[in-house]
Scaffold this motif. Structure first.
Motif, short mmCIF file in Angstrom:
data_model
loop_
_atom_site.label_atom_id
_atom_site.label_comp_id
_atom_site.label_asym_id
_atom_site.label_seq_id
_atom_site.Cartn_x
_atom_site.Cartn_y
_atom_site.Cartn_z
N ALA A 189 48.53 39.56 51.55
CA ALA A 189 49.93 39.15 51.30
C ALA A 189 50.88 40.02 52.13
CB ALA A 189 50.25 39.23 49.82
N ALA A 190 50.62 41.31 52.16
CA ALA A 190 51.48 42.21 52.96
C ALA A 190 51.38 41.87 54.44
CB ALA A 190 51.08 43.66 52.71
N ARG A 191 50.18 41.63 54.91
CA ARG A 191 49.97 41.34 56.34
C ARG A 191 50.66 40.04 56.75
NH1 ARG A 191 44.52 42.52 59.46
NH2 ARG A 191 45.50 44.54 59.25
N TYR A 192 50.65 39.04 55.88
CA TYR A 192 51.21 37.73 56.23
C TYR A 192 52.60 37.49 55.66
CZ TYR A 192 46.74 36.75 58.31
OH TYR A 192 45.62 36.81 59.12
N GLY A 193 53.21 38.52 55.10
CA GLY A 193 54.59 38.43 54.63
C GLY A 193 54.79 37.40 53.53
N THR A 194 53.90 37.40 52.56
CA THR A 194 53.98 36.43 51.47
C THR A 194 53.66 37.12 50.15
OG1 THR A 194 53.31 34.20 50.78
CG2 THR A 194 51.58 35.61 51.73
N VAL A 195 53.41 36.34 49.12
CA VAL A 195 53.11 36.90 47.81
C VAL A 195 51.66 36.60 47.45
CG1 VAL A 195 55.49 36.70 47.01
CG2 VAL A 195 53.91 34.81 46.61
N TRP A 196 51.22 37.28 46.41
CA TRP A 196 49.88 37.02 45.88
C TRP A 196 49.97 36.95 44.37
CZ3 TRP A 196 46.70 40.89 43.32
CH2 TRP A 196 47.30 42.14 43.19
N VAL A 197 48.99 36.31 43.77
CA VAL A 197 48.95 36.14 42.32
C VAL A 197 47.89 37.10 41.76
CG1 VAL A 197 48.65 34.52 40.42
CG2 VAL A 197 49.52 33.71 42.63
N PRO A 198 48.32 38.15 41.08
CA PRO A 198 47.34 39.07 40.49
C PRO A 198 46.48 38.38 39.43
CG PRO A 198 49.51 40.08 40.58
CD PRO A 198 49.69 38.62 40.90
N GLU A 199 45.33 38.96 39.19
CA GLU A 199 44.41 38.42 38.19
C GLU A 199 44.98 38.65 36.79
OE1 GLU A 199 39.69 38.78 37.19
OE2 GLU A 199 40.73 40.56 37.93
N TYR A 200 45.24 37.56 36.06
CA TYR A 200 45.80 37.69 34.72
C TYR A 200 44.86 38.38 33.75
CZ TYR A 200 47.46 36.73 30.08
OH TYR A 200 47.85 36.89 28.78
N ARG A 249 51.43 28.54 40.09
CA ARG A 249 52.51 27.56 40.29
C ARG A 249 53.85 28.25 40.46
NH1 ARG A 249 49.81 23.81 35.86
NH2 ARG A 249 48.55 22.52 37.24
N ALA A 250 54.11 29.27 39.67
CA ALA A 250 55.37 30.01 39.79
C ALA A 250 55.45 30.74 41.12
CB ALA A 250 55.50 30.99 38.63
N ALA A 251 54.35 31.33 41.57
CA ALA A 251 54.34 32.07 42.83
C ALA A 251 54.48 31.15 44.03
CB ALA A 251 53.05 32.89 42.94
N ASP A 252 54.07 29.90 43.88
CA ASP A 252 54.16 28.94 44.99
C ASP A 252 55.60 28.83 45.50
OD1 ASP A 252 52.66 26.77 46.54
OD2 ASP A 252 54.35 25.64 45.70
N ALA A 253 56.56 28.93 44.60
CA ALA A 253 57.97 28.82 45.00
C ALA A 253 58.43 30.03 45.81
CB ALA A 253 58.84 28.66 43.76
N LEU A 254 57.73 31.14 45.69
CA LEU A 254 58.11 32.37 46.37
C LEU A 254 57.31 32.62 47.65
CD1 LEU A 254 58.15 34.64 43.19
CD2 LEU A 254 60.11 33.48 44.27
N ALA A 255 56.22 31.91 47.80
CA ALA A 255 55.31 32.14 48.92
C ALA A 255 55.85 31.55 50.22
CB ALA A 255 53.95 31.54 48.61
N THR A 256 55.42 32.14 51.31
CA THR A 256 55.73 31.60 52.64
C THR A 256 54.42 31.26 53.33
OG1 THR A 256 55.77 33.84 53.54
CG2 THR A 256 57.88 32.90 52.89
#
Length: 175
Positions: free
Chosen positions: A27-38, A67-74
């Protein structure tokens, strides 16, 4: 299932195989977010390991967070585990997955699946991790399940930097 805005990358693997570390680094390398393991949060906040009746809740919470992270991802969304891993652990610990978990697992798809090899030192972390032997068994169960479902995947091994190098060409077509 609603359409995703970006490419969802499943990062699967047994306990203590580097999924979270890899997801965060990608996520850091590609400038996006990740979803941690719940599951990790579940164990920490409840101070207990899950029981059979918790499995669908854990997997569905993971999906809701995707689904929530999808809105924040690039472009890319890195998912540190999926309902498939919950189903595999359910089978190992409880003899199978209930119908709701099985349906949720079948309904989820990811454009790319990366599997972390259990080739780093196994590290106990209290309630969530059991043993090196369990880690190896779960890894084999995962490989068998991916084959049975005919789901393509790439096994990433070695150090974090080696894994990032192995993942790079696979992700290049999506960025």
């Amino acid at each position: 299932m609603s359409a995703s805005r970006c490419v969802r990358v499943a990062i699967l693997g047994a306990e203590s195989s580097g999924k979270s570390t890899l997801a965060a680094a990608l996520a850091a390398r590609y400038g996006t977010v990740w979803v941690p393991e719940y599951l990790r949060e579940f164990v920490e906040t409840r101070q207990r390991v899950p029981v059979a009746g918790d499995q669908f809740f854990i997997a569905s919470t993971q999906v809701a967070r995707e689904r929530a992270a999808d809105a924040l991802a690039t472009r890319l969304l890195f998912c540190d585990t999926t309902p498939l891993m919950t189903a595999i652990y359910s089978r190992f610990y409880f003899g199978g997955a209930d119908a709701a978990l099985a349906a949720l697992t079948a309904a989820r798809d990811y454009q790319l699946t990366l599997v972390t090899a259990p080739d780093s030192p196994w590290i106990a972390d209290g309630l969530q991790r059991e043993s090196e032997a369990v880690r190896q068994t779960i890894h084999q169960m995962l490989l068998d399940e991916l084959a049975a479902r005919a789901l393509p995947f790439t096994l990433l091994s070695g150090s974090l930097e080696q894994r990032l190098l192995q993942a790079g060409p696979l992700l290049a077509g999506y960025v």
